[in-house]
Design an enzyme around this catalytic site. Structure first.
Site, short mmCIF file in Angstrom:
data_model
loop_
_atom_site.label_atom_id
_atom_site.label_comp_id
_atom_site.label_asym_id
_atom_site.label_seq_id
_atom_site.Cartn_x
_atom_site.Cartn_y
_atom_site.Cartn_z
N GLU A 160 47.00 38.47 35.17
CA GLU A 160 47.21 37.82 33.68
C GLU A 160 48.12 37.05 33.97
OE1 GLU A 160 46.74 41.38 31.97
OE2 GLU A 160 46.19 40.67 29.74
N ARG A 210 47.57 53.41 44.93
CA ARG A 210 46.89 54.15 44.78
C ARG A 210 44.97 53.97 44.91
NH1 ARG A 210 47.79 52.60 38.48
NH2 ARG A 210 48.40 50.96 39.76
#
Ligand code: AMP
Ligand code: MG
Length: 171
Positions: A96, A59
């Site tokens: 994460e 993006r």
């Protein structure tokens, strides 16, 4: 002026439980909102003598290329491993869950380049910190980082030594 927040869709539990995904497709599909976003991004470092924009897959490409055209400079893709065909430099970083990496062509920037990094969103800052390192590994100067959305509660900005320009901040 439009309220750009109205063009960001929250999608709970995507791509996994507990994550609220900030969907930018309502913003992208609207010409006025998209143009205002590019104008605002261009204001951030518009007078900083940027010579190249480096965008983070994928993006960061959507905003990085039109921003490069507005600032009058070229564009460099920072990509996921195995996508770029030429000799690459790589930086790994923590997600994460697990690790990820970004690559750049070793001839993508020159030592005298003043580079602006672009992505859609700053979360923990791990991705952008790796992008900064990639560009600095090649000897160029990172002038700053521009993102449309900052998840301020994740304090990603604290991982970055460079100035950070964000349009929409979620506390
Ligand atoms: P981080 O490395 O944690 O700062 O994550 C930033 C990268 O992951 C950006 O390239 C974003 O596109 C993506 N990302 C992370 N969290 C979200 C989220 N909540 N919504 C949309 N994209 C996200
Ligand atoms: Mg991304």
């Amino acid at each position: 002026m439009l309220d750009l927040n109205a063009y960001i869709r929250d999608v709970p539990d995507f791509p996994e439980p507990g994550i609220v995904f900030k969907d930018i497709t309502p913003l992208l599909r609207d010409h006025a909102a998209l143009a205002q976003t590019l104008d605002a991004l261009a204001e951030g470092f518009g007078d900083a003598g940027i010579t190249r924009i480096a965008g983070v897959e994928s993006r960061g490409f959507i905003f990085g290329v039109p921003l490069a055209l507005r600032l009058g400079c070229g564009f460099v893709p920072l990509r996921k491993p195995g996508k770029l065909p030429w000799t690459c430099s790589r930086r790994e970083y923590e997600l994460e869950y697990g690790r990820a990496a970004l690559e750049v062509h070793t001839d993508a920037v020159d030592a005298d380049d003043r580079v602006l990094l672009v992505d859609d969103l700053l979360a923990t800052g791990g991705t952008m910190a790796a992008a900064v390192q990639l560009i600095e590994d090649l000897g160029a100067t990172v002038i700053g980082a521009s993102v449309v959305i900052e998840l301020a509660f994740l304090a990603g900005r604290e991982k970055l030594a460079c100035p950070v320009h964000t349009l929409l901040t979620y506390a």
